[in-house]
Design a protein around this motif. Structure first.
Motif, short mmCIF file in Angstrom:
data_model
loop_
_atom_site.label_atom_id
_atom_site.label_comp_id
_atom_site.label_asym_id
_atom_site.label_seq_id
_atom_site.Cartn_x
_atom_site.Cartn_y
_atom_site.Cartn_z
N LYS A 231 0.80 -1.22 0.00
CA LYS A 231 0.00 0.00 0.00
C LYS A 231 0.84 1.27 0.00
CE LYS A 231 -3.85 -2.41 2.18
NZ LYS A 231 -3.21 -3.74 2.03
N GLU A 232 2.01 1.22 0.62
CA GLU A 232 2.85 2.42 0.64
C GLU A 232 3.27 2.79 -0.78
OE1 GLU A 232 5.48 -1.08 0.56
OE2 GLU A 232 3.71 -0.55 1.77
N ARG A 233 3.45 1.80 -1.64
CA ARG A 233 3.79 2.08 -3.04
C ARG A 233 2.59 2.71 -3.76
NH1 ARG A 233 6.12 -2.86 -6.25
NH2 ARG A 233 6.26 -1.20 -7.82
N VAL A 234 1.40 2.25 -3.44
CA VAL A 234 0.19 2.82 -4.05
C VAL A 234 0.06 4.29 -3.65
CG1 VAL A 234 -2.31 2.67 -4.26
CG2 VAL A 234 -0.96 0.58 -3.99
N PHE A 235 0.24 4.57 -2.39
CA PHE A 235 0.12 5.96 -1.92
C PHE A 235 1.16 6.85 -2.60
CE2 PHE A 235 -1.39 3.92 2.28
CZ PHE A 235 -2.68 3.81 1.80
N ALA A 236 2.38 6.32 -2.76
CA ALA A 236 3.42 7.10 -3.43
C ALA A 236 3.09 7.33 -4.90
CB ALA A 236 4.76 6.36 -3.32
N GLU A 237 2.48 6.35 -5.55
CA GLU A 237 2.09 6.49 -6.94
C GLU A 237 0.98 7.52 -7.10
OE1 GLU A 237 3.27 4.38 -10.20
OE2 GLU A 237 4.51 5.53 -8.81
N ILE A 238 0.04 7.55 -6.16
CA ILE A 238 -1.02 8.57 -6.21
C ILE A 238 -0.39 9.96 -6.18
CG2 ILE A 238 -2.94 9.59 -4.94
CD1 ILE A 238 -3.66 6.75 -3.99
N ALA A 239 0.55 10.17 -5.26
CA ALA A 239 1.21 11.47 -5.16
C ALA A 239 2.00 11.79 -6.43
CB ALA A 239 2.12 11.49 -3.94
N ARG A 240 2.61 10.78 -7.02
CA ARG A 240 3.44 11.00 -8.21
C ARG A 240 2.61 11.45 -9.40
NH1 ARG A 240 4.56 8.35 -12.79
NH2 ARG A 240 3.45 6.46 -12.20
N VAL A 241 1.48 10.80 -9.65
CA VAL A 241 0.73 11.08 -10.88
C VAL A 241 -0.17 12.30 -10.79
CG1 VAL A 241 0.80 8.65 -11.55
CG2 VAL A 241 -1.20 9.52 -10.31
N LEU A 242 -0.50 12.73 -9.56
CA LEU A 242 -1.35 13.91 -9.43
C LEU A 242 -0.62 15.18 -9.86
CD1 LEU A 242 -3.20 13.40 -6.02
CD2 LEU A 242 -4.27 13.55 -8.27
N LYS A 243 -1.35 16.07 -10.50
CA LYS A 243 -0.81 17.40 -10.77
C LYS A 243 -0.70 18.17 -9.46
CE LYS A 243 -3.20 17.79 -15.26
NZ LYS A 243 -4.23 18.55 -16.02
N PRO A 244 0.16 19.17 -9.38
CA PRO A 244 0.14 20.03 -8.19
C PRO A 244 -1.27 20.59 -7.98
CG PRO A 244 2.09 20.47 -9.51
CD PRO A 244 1.23 19.53 -10.33
N GLY A 245 -1.79 20.43 -6.80
CA GLY A 245 -3.16 20.84 -6.53
C GLY A 245 -4.20 19.78 -6.86
N GLY A 246 -3.76 18.67 -7.47
CA GLY A 246 -4.68 17.60 -7.82
C GLY A 246 -5.24 16.91 -6.58
N ARG A 247 -6.38 16.25 -6.75
CA ARG A 247 -7.08 15.69 -5.60
C ARG A 247 -7.35 14.21 -5.78
NH1 ARG A 247 -8.77 20.04 -2.69
NH2 ARG A 247 -10.06 18.73 -1.37
N MET A 248 -7.59 13.53 -4.67
CA MET A 248 -8.00 12.13 -4.69
C MET A 248 -9.24 11.96 -3.82
SD MET A 248 -5.85 9.88 -1.94
CE MET A 248 -7.40 9.24 -1.30
#
Length: 292
Positions: free
Chosen positions: A164-181
């Protein structure tokens, strides 16, 4: 093959069978309607999808929805946005997101299971959408460029990841600055040892889930901010029993053909889960964003 790959293979095998049988997969429970039978389409009703949202969606997308929430409905996705769905399954959330982003936006689905990718692509084509692409891949290693999406959504999938830590890191990586989840997922608290070790409960989104506090801490450690739970449904004994019965029976049927995760005393497992896991399993809606 390492332990993580073995888990992913087992989960993928179970979902490949589930999508053919419309049984198994992660399904939530509501106070009003428990999971009492594997009726086609019941999952989408219990996950909070309205009849209006389901209008004109392909039947296959509705039947093969295995989520525990409706992340699109609780987002502020707008025209022109780029939306990424982690573990997109048969595509119900892809189709709903595509309606919101319109022809100037784009929706990307990623799933590791060939059968799910096939179903999603078929449903996208049937819906006549040209702003959706479905990719095969792992949510721990997304086939998506850095800083390229406005929204990350997911529906009861991250709990199945062994990393899961890799998933969380991937979410942060692919989001644009200011992007949301916005993610709908299963979280747990203080599971007994027997439940943590149950392959059947892993396939049904229970034993692979982590505490809510760890979930939020993992997202924060990945660099996301304003991380919080905006809604939760804590399952009582009846809801846990209904959840596990639906998932374990479907997974068991799948495992008979695939050699996957089941085969123990299912009735005993279901009864024990209802008794011992009540109040320890819930669906949560988690939101966060990447700093601008």
């Amino acid at each position: 093959m390492n332990t993580h790959d073995t888990i992913r293979e087992t989960v993928s095998s179970s979902y490949s069978q589930a999508v053919q049988q419309s049984g198994g997969g992660c399904r939530g429970a509501t106070p009003a309607v428990g999971i009492l039978e594997n009726t086609k389409g019941i999952a989408v009703q219990m996950a909070g999808y309205s009849e209006t949202e389901l209008t004109d969606l392909p039947q296959d997308a509705r039947v093969n929805s295995f989520g525990c929430g409706n992340p699109v409905a609780f987002s502020n996705v707008k025209k022109g946005d780029v939306v990424l769905d982690l573990g997109s399954g048969a595509g119900i959330d892809l189709l709903l997101a595509a309606r919101k982003v319109g022809p100037t936006g784009r929706v990307i689905g990623v799933d590791m299971t060939d059968a799910m990718v096939e179903h999603a692509r078929k449903n996208v084509a049937e819906a006549g959408l040209d702003n959706v692409v479905v990719k095969k891949g792992l949510i721990e290693d997304l086939p998506v460029e850095d800083g390229s999406v406005d929204w990350v959504i997911s529906n009861c999938v991250i709990n199945l990841s062994p990393e899961k830590e890799r998933v969380f890191a991937e979410i942060a990586r692919v989001l644009k600055p200011g992007g949301r989840m916005v993610v709908s997922d299963i979280v747990v608290e203080e599971l007994p040892a027997w439940a943590k070790e149950s392959a059947e409960l892993y396939c049904s989104c229970v034993s692979g889930a982590i505490p809510e506090s760890d979930y939020l801490a993992g997202l924060k450690a990945a660099g996301l901010v304003d991380v919080k739970v905006t809604d939760r449904l804590i399952y009582d004994a009846n809801q846990v029993t209904d959840l596990v019965r639906s998932e374990v029976e479907g997974a068991a049927s799948a495992a008979t053909a695939s050699g996957g995760c089941c085969g123990s005393d299912l009735k005993g497992l279901i009864a024990r889960a209802g008794t011992e896991l009540q109040g320890k399993v819930w669906s949560a809606r988690v939101v966060a964003h990447k700093p601008a």
